[in-house]
Each structure stands twice: as C-alpha cells, then as structure tokens.
Design an enzyme around this catalytic site. Structure first.
Site, PDB file in Angstrom:
ATOM      1  N   THR A   1      41.274  -1.590  20.343  1.00 48.32           N
ATOM      2  CA  THR A   1      41.262  -0.349  20.012  1.00 48.32           C
ATOM      3  C   THR A   1      41.813   0.158  18.735  1.00 48.32           C
ATOM      4  O   THR A   1      41.184   0.892  18.246  1.00 48.32           O
ATOM      5  CB  THR A   1      41.827   0.487  21.088  1.00 48.32           C
TER       6      THR A   1
ATOM      7  N   HIS B   1      34.664  -5.230  22.089  1.00 51.12           N
ATOM      8  CA  HIS B   1      34.714  -4.101  21.207  1.00 51.12           C
ATOM      9  C   HIS B   1      35.857  -4.085  20.271  1.00 51.12           C
ATOM     10  O   HIS B   1      37.007  -4.157  20.793  1.00 51.12           O
ATOM     11  CB  HIS B   1      34.875  -2.749  22.119  1.00 51.12           C
TER      12      HIS B   1
ATOM     13  N   HIS C   1      26.112 -20.082 -12.304  1.00 47.25           N
ATOM     14  CA  HIS C   1      25.533 -19.400 -10.915  1.00 47.25           C
ATOM     15  C   HIS C   1      24.154 -19.280 -11.003  1.00 47.25           C
ATOM     16  O   HIS C   1      23.195 -19.747 -10.326  1.00 47.25           O
ATOM     17  CB  HIS C   1      26.285 -18.210 -10.370  1.00 47.25           C
TER      18      HIS C   1
HETATM   19  C1  HCA Z   1      37.382   5.389  22.746  1.00 48.08           C
HETATM   20  C2  HCA Z   1      38.027   3.937  22.662  1.00 48.08           C
HETATM   21  C3  HCA Z   1      37.129   2.722  22.923  1.00 48.08           C
HETATM   22  C4  HCA Z   1      36.744   2.491  24.011  1.00 48.08           C
HETATM   23  C5  HCA Z   1      36.019   0.868  23.910  1.00 48.08           C
HETATM   24  C6  HCA Z   1      35.279   0.478  25.141  1.00 48.08           C
HETATM   25  C7  HCA Z   1      38.322   1.839  22.127  1.00 48.08           C
HETATM   26  O1  HCA Z   1      37.351   5.684  21.561  1.00 48.08           O
HETATM   27  O2  HCA Z   1      36.836   5.991  23.583  1.00 48.08           O
HETATM   28  O3  HCA Z   1      35.113   1.355  26.102  1.00 48.08           O
HETATM   29  O4  HCA Z   1      34.727  -0.743  25.267  1.00 48.08           O
HETATM   30  O5  HCA Z   1      38.020   1.467  21.137  1.00 48.08           O
HETATM   31  O6  HCA Z   1      39.262   1.482  22.915  1.00 48.08           O
HETATM   32  O7  HCA Z   1      36.261   3.071  21.638  1.00 48.08           O
HETATM   33 CU    CU Z   2      36.429   2.046  19.939  1.00 50.87          CU
END
Ligand code: HCA
Ligand code: CU
Length: 393
Positions: A171, A198, A294
């Site tokens: 996050t 993510h 190059h």
């Molecule tokens: C957010 C948090 C999220 C959720 C990612 C996920 C993050 O901004 O709501 O649900 O996989 O970065 O943790 O985007």
């Molecule tokens: Cu996120």
C-alpha cells in the site's frame, strides 16, 4: 506456471480514480473500459458503489456494456458494502482490510482477532449471498504488517474455502522484490489459492515487485494505465507489459499491444498530465537513438540497442542526427533515405561540419538535408540525341 497464465486486474477505474487529477465521467469510464477490453485485460476493477451515487451508476453502466473482461468492484470489509456491490451485478468483489499497526490504530481501530472475526463473517456472508461470484480477500499494507498477524489472517480466510483469491497489497510502496517474492511464495505453498499482487510505486519498485510476485507464483497483477493512483500510483500497465515482454514475448502475446500508446495518451488527456518523456514504451524518447556508436549499430541491426521492438507496439524508432555526438553512418543513412549518392569521404566531411556546427546548437533535419544536397556531386548527362527530334542536348 503463472507467467504463462496470469491475469491483469486493471484498476484505472478504481485505484486510478484515486490519482490527484483523475475524475472520469461516465462516458470516459465507458471509453476506458471498452479500450481495456479491446486490449485484452481479463478483469476491470471499479470504484466502490458506496463512494458516490455516480460511482454506483457507473458500475451498472460498465457492467451493461457486456464486455469480455469481468467487472469487479472494491469494497471495505463489511456486509453493507458487499450488499451494495452485489446489487450492481458485478462479476467479482474485492474485499480489503488493513492489518498494519498504523492502519489498525488510525484506520479502523480493530485488533487482529477482531479483523479475523469480521473477515470470516463478511466472506462467508458474501458467499451465501452470491455462490458464483468471484471473491477476493486482501490485507491492506501487507508489508508493514507483522508477519505472524498476516499469516493468521490469511490462513483463517483460506480455511473457510469461500474465497477464490488472496490479495497482497504494498500500500505504501515500501516492499522490495525479495520481500514480495517470499510472501507470495509462502502463500502459494500454504493456501493453493490464486494470489493477487497490488503494488504502489513510492520507492520505484512497483514493476519489479509485480514481476517478483509472478515469479513466486502470483496469478493476478493489479495495474493502472500510466500507473496512476494514490500519490505516485501503482504498477503501470505498459511497464508490466514491457517487463514481461523482455522475459519472453509469448507472455504478453495475448494482449493487443499496439493499443498501448492510445491507452496511455487517453489517460494523459483525461488527467491533463501528458505522457512522461521517459515512460516505458510510450515516452517520447523511448525509441530515440542518439550517439553515433549506438546509431551505427541500430542501423545495422536494431536489436543491438533495443529489447523492445517499437513496431510490436505500433511505434517507430528514430535516429537523432543533427547533434555533436552524431556519426558518419547516421549521416550516410540520411543521404540514402534522400536518394543521394555521395562518396563516403564526402559524407565524413559533412559529418565534421555537422559536429562543428552542433557544438553551438543542434541542426534541424532541413539543415542536415541542405548540407547533403550541397555535397552531392553534380552528375552531367552525356550528350545524346533526344529520340525522334534529332536535337542534340
Ligand atoms: C486503497 C488501498 C489499496 C487496496 C489494494 C487492494 C492499497 O487505497 O483502497 O485491495 O488490493 O493500496 O492497499 O489500494
Ligand atoms: Cu492501492
């Protein structure tokens, strides 16, 4: 093997909406979703219906488009949010709750035992309500969570056998590729569930981390077009494509790669930002070669200095000519393009003139061409009869 069979969860319409200058209207959302579908992403994640009335209506609009991509929405871990999400007709629900000390204290105020109770309640409730929906559970801020807490939560969720996928979220963009690899590897081994990654880009590792996740066995990667999202965003769609393409072009051959420049340009326009000059694949300089050494090699064989073939993305390479680092091979190539036949020693003289003048300021292509025309030997046709007229010229 996930690299052969992974899916993109394209979150421009959820994470991307959290970018500072993004406010997509309904038509724009439909356009983005339609183009992503044509590109071939497998899943499209949209903002929670609880965010605003228009957000809810827009999910229904996009669901109504009947795209090949499955439409997901992203909700907090509570029954009310889930019910509103199910009511929109989406094909999947992504549930998330924070597990780091920071988020437990300042976001929802629950401890790990309470998080587990709530998570089990919400996911089993969701499954009862919607037996066929694709269901994902994710911990937010996974990489600043205590390891033992994380595994307690994930294993309790996996044990219910009601979710299809577990999500790992970097996050705040703090994870290293090694850390991502290790967590994903353990989750794959321990749960046998699909794993989603993510990753935010605060420390510049979002693409590398996504790749590490796939190498460890993750099945799903979250992306946004141009990487837009909270702060400086997440793994960009084009960046992930480039990373995988350079491992093996076959990994991304299922996507319509020539649509990438259009997608990046579209989001740049909607967010009023422009495509960054050094953007992977679609940045203005991504396929410009400059130094003489190059350019000479690229003219002989582009693979000498290109791991991505611009033509695979509907783009073309460019050789910069009118600068002090130029070389005579580049100048000769330009002469050939113009159809001029100039001996190499003359080309070399022209190159010296270009270099000298470019020490003051780069030359335009017109100025280079003028020098080349000037240097072209004059060829006089031999005297001969113009047929039929008896005229000597
Ligand atoms: C957010 C948090 C999220 C959720 C990612 C996920 C993050 O901004 O709501 O649900 O996989 O970065 O943790 O985007
Ligand atoms: Cu996120």
């Amino acid at each position: 093997m996930p690299l052969d069979n992974f899916s993109i969860i394209e979150s421009t319409l959820r994470e991307g909406e959290q970018f500072s200058t993004a406010t997509f209207n309904t038509t724009q959302k439909q356009h983005i979703a339609g183009m992503l579908d044509q590109f071939g992403v497998e899943l499209i994640e949209m903002t929670s219906p609880c965010a605003s009335p228009q957000s809810e209506a827009d999910i229904r609009n996009v669901v109504g488009m009947g795209l090949n991509a499955r439409i997901l929405t992203h909700v907090r871990c509570n029954r009310e949010d889930v019910l509103r999400a199910l009511d929109t007709g989406v094909g999947g629900i992504d549930i998330v709750i924070g597990t780091s000390q920071q988020l437990m204290t300042h976001s929802h105020g629950k401890d790990i035992a309470q998080i587990i109770d709530l998570a089990l309640d919400v996911i089993t409730f969701t499954r009862e309500q919607a037996p066929d929906i694709m269901l994902r559970f994710s911990t937010e801020d996974s990489f600043r969570s205590r390891e033992s807490d994380l595994y307690r939560v994930y294993l309790a969720v996996a044990d219910t056998e009601v979710v299809d996928r577990l999500g790992v979220a970097d996050t705040v963009g703090v994870a290293t590729p090694n850390q991502v690899w290790t967590l994903v590897h353990h989750l794959v081994r321990l749960t046998h569930l699909d794993i989603e990654f993510h990753g935010h880009n605060d420390s510049g590792c979002a693409i590398a981390n996504a790749c590490a996740a796939l190498e460890a066995g993750a099945t799903h990667i979250d992306t946004t077009i141009l990487g837009i999202g909270e702060r400086n965003g997440i793994t960009p769609l084009g960046g992930l494509i480039a990373r995988l393409y350079t491992l093996d072009r076959g990994y991304v051959s299922k996507y319509r790669l020539p649509l990438l420049p259009e997608l990046d340009a579209l989001i740049a326009e909607y967010c009023d930002i422009g495509v960054p000059f050094n953007n992977v694949i679609t940045g203005a300089s991504a396929f410009i070669h400059k130094a003489g050494i190059h350019a000479k090699a690229v003219l002989a064989d582009p693979s000498t200095y290109e791991v991505l073939r611009p033509e695979d993305f509907g783009l073309t390479r460019e050789i910069a000519i009118g600068h002090r680092l130029t070389g005579w091979n580049t100048i000769r190539d330009r002469a050939q393009t113009l159809g001029l036949s100039i001996p190499d020693d003359v080309i070399k003289d022209v190159t010296q003139v270009v270099k000298q003048r470019a020490d003051t300021a780069p030359l335009t292509i017109e100025e280079i061409d003028a020098l080349l025309f000037e240097a072209t030997p004059q060829v006089f046709a031999p005297l001969h009869d113009i047929e039929g007229l008896g005229v000597r010229v």
